[in-house]
Design an enzyme around this catalytic site. Structure first.
Site, PDB file in Angstrom:
ATOM      1  N   LYS A  11     -40.609 -49.466  -6.019  1.00 19.81           N
ATOM      2  CA  LYS A  11     -41.340 -49.474  -7.296  1.00 19.81           C
ATOM      3  C   LYS A  11     -42.209 -50.716  -7.442  1.00 19.81           C
ATOM      4  CE  LYS A  11     -38.073 -49.339 -10.417  1.00 19.81           C
ATOM      5  NZ  LYS A  11     -36.881 -49.372  -9.575  1.00 19.81           N
ATOM      6  N   ARG A  62     -31.734 -61.580  -2.411  1.00 22.25           N
ATOM      7  CA  ARG A  62     -31.783 -61.724  -3.853  1.00 22.25           C
ATOM      8  C   ARG A  62     -30.345 -61.815  -4.337  1.00 22.25           C
ATOM      9  NH1 ARG A  62     -35.416 -57.445  -7.272  1.00 22.25           N
ATOM     10  NH2 ARG A  62     -33.476 -57.052  -8.370  1.00 22.25           N
ATOM     11  N   ARG A 110     -34.603 -48.152 -19.173  1.00 20.94           N
ATOM     12  CA  ARG A 110     -33.633 -47.909 -18.117  1.00 20.94           C
ATOM     13  C   ARG A 110     -32.443 -47.121 -18.644  1.00 20.94           C
ATOM     14  NH1 ARG A 110     -34.655 -52.211 -14.081  1.00 20.94           N
ATOM     15  NH2 ARG A 110     -32.824 -52.557 -12.809  1.00 20.94           N
ATOM     16  N   ARG A 136     -25.310 -51.447  -9.138  1.00 18.92           N
ATOM     17  CA  ARG A 136     -26.642 -51.128  -9.665  1.00 18.92           C
ATOM     18  C   ARG A 136     -27.003 -49.671  -9.388  1.00 18.92           C
ATOM     19  NH1 ARG A 136     -29.562 -55.003  -6.283  1.00 18.92           N
ATOM     20  NH2 ARG A 136     -31.513 -54.492  -7.305  1.00 18.92           N
ATOM     21  N   ARG A 158     -33.023 -56.355   2.346  1.00 19.27           N
ATOM     22  CA  ARG A 158     -34.138 -56.994   1.638  1.00 19.27           C
ATOM     23  C   ARG A 158     -33.974 -58.513   1.578  1.00 19.27           C
ATOM     24  NH1 ARG A 158     -35.808 -54.815  -4.240  1.00 19.27           N
ATOM     25  NH2 ARG A 158     -33.784 -55.624  -4.880  1.00 19.27           N
TER      26      ARG A 158
HETATM   27  P1  AMP Z   1     -34.872 -55.042 -11.294  1.00 18.31           P
HETATM   28  O1  AMP Z   1     -35.677 -56.129 -10.716  1.00 18.31           O
HETATM   29  O2  AMP Z   1     -35.696 -54.038 -12.070  1.00 18.31           O
HETATM   30  O3  AMP Z   1     -33.949 -54.380 -10.305  1.00 18.31           O
HETATM   31  O4  AMP Z   1     -33.923 -55.708 -12.404  1.00 18.31           O
HETATM   32  C1  AMP Z   1     -33.019 -56.727 -12.037  1.00 18.31           C
HETATM   33  C2  AMP Z   1     -31.932 -56.856 -13.091  1.00 18.31           C
HETATM   34  O5  AMP Z   1     -32.498 -57.198 -14.358  1.00 18.31           O
HETATM   35  C3  AMP Z   1     -31.125 -55.597 -13.354  1.00 18.31           C
HETATM   36  O6  AMP Z   1     -30.076 -55.401 -12.415  1.00 18.31           O
HETATM   37  C4  AMP Z   1     -30.584 -55.895 -14.750  1.00 18.31           C
HETATM   38  O7  AMP Z   1     -29.542 -56.844 -14.716  1.00 18.31           O
HETATM   39  C5  AMP Z   1     -31.789 -56.558 -15.414  1.00 18.31           C
HETATM   40  N1  AMP Z   1     -32.705 -55.580 -16.044  1.00 18.31           N
HETATM   41  C6  AMP Z   1     -34.001 -55.340 -15.717  1.00 18.31           C
HETATM   42  N2  AMP Z   1     -34.541 -54.414 -16.522  1.00 18.31           N
HETATM   43  C7  AMP Z   1     -33.555 -54.043 -17.374  1.00 18.31           C
HETATM   44  C8  AMP Z   1     -33.465 -53.110 -18.446  1.00 18.31           C
HETATM   45  N3  AMP Z   1     -34.527 -52.345 -18.794  1.00 18.31           N
HETATM   46  N4  AMP Z   1     -32.282 -53.002 -19.109  1.00 18.31           N
HETATM   47  C9  AMP Z   1     -31.217 -53.766 -18.787  1.00 18.31           C
HETATM   48  N5  AMP Z   1     -31.220 -54.650 -17.786  1.00 18.31           N
HETATM   49  C10 AMP Z   1     -32.371 -54.805 -17.080  1.00 18.31           C
END
Ligand code: AMP
Length: 231
Positions: A17, A162, A93, A173, A130
């Site tokens: 994404k 990460r 989300r 996740r 990654r």
């Molecule tokens: P991502 O980079 O999109 O995978 O997001 C990394 C982390 O940020 C996720 O595992 C959550 O802990 C937090 N996060 C990002 N977006 C959201 C969201 N819309 N709702 C809740 N937690 C979020």
């Protein structure tokens, strides 16, 4: 300036994404808004919000809806931000976040929701391999079974996993995606907003699929004008 596109991109962690959204946002001339990036920046700057959410991010748990909604309202709430359009990556989300977005910004909070579909068995090894440069943010993949390069070829920075790409956090996740985001996909679908794009393949190939679907959907929504002006 005509009306700008407002898009939501969903998909499993590791579906690609981030990479695709950067390119798509640039093509449509709208800002790319990633809640993951916004939250990581808060953590890095040790703001009060960053301190509150740091553990959630590291352990791969979702940040509570109210905190994410406040952050999004601050970023997108103004008429100016809305008029500039957006490509939302990683938000909403959960079903509650999706419903709140439409309550706050109105029925046309999004012209289209796109699911970048990559199955779990494909994303799991991708996430485990990654690596991210702590200096410039460049994303690379560790070679399977081979020696790892721990220095970034772009900037000489340190390359690492990460914090939330540990096996435990990846498992959590991906499970959360099934639990929390699948009901959201169904909700978007019922509203006629959802389109699914096959995200398996070379990035160029996936981008071509994505733009074909987005162009067709936006053209039909805007009667062939406006939303695609910025090509
Ligand atoms: P991502 O980079 O999109 O995978 O997001 C990394 C982390 O940020 C996720 O595992 C959550 O802990 C937090 N996060 C990002 N977006 C959201 C969201 N819309 N709702 C809740 N937690 C979020």
């Amino acid at each position: 300036m005509g009306e700008r596109a407002r898009l939501i991109v969903l998909g499993r962690q590791g579906a690609g994404k981030g990479t695709q959204c950067v390119r798509l946002a640039e093509r449509l001339g709208v800002p790319h808004r990633s809640t993951g990036d916004l939250l990581r920046a808060e953590v890095a700057a040790a703001t009060p919000l960053g301190k509150e959410v740091a553990d959630h991010l590291e352990e791969g748990r979702l940040v509570p809806d109210d905190l994410v909604l406040d952050l999004v309202a601050t970023t997108l709430g103004s008429p100016r931000a809305r008029a500039a359009g957006y490509l939302l990556d990683g938000f909403p989300r959960t079903l509650a976040q999706g419903q709140a977005l439409f309550e706050v910004l109105g029925r046309d909070a999004a012209h289209l929701a796109i699911e970048l579909y990559v199955p779990t068995e494909v994303v799991r090894p991708r996430l485990a391999a990654r690596r991210v440069c702590l200096g410039c943010g460049a994303v690379t993949s560790a070679p399977a079974g081979g020696p790892e390069c721990r220095t970034c070829t772009e900037c000489d920075g340190e390359v690492a996993r990460r914090a939330d790409d540990t096996d435990e956090a990846i498992k959590r996740r991906l499970a959360l995606y099934e639990q929390e985001s699948c009901p959201l996909l169904i909700w978007f679908d019922r509203q006629g907003l959802l389109t699914s794009v096959n995200g398996v393949g070379e990035p160029e190939e996936v981008f071509a699929r994505l733009t074909a679907v987005v162009d067709a959907a936006l053209a039909s929504r805007s009667g062939g004008a406006g939303l695609l002006d910025s090509h």
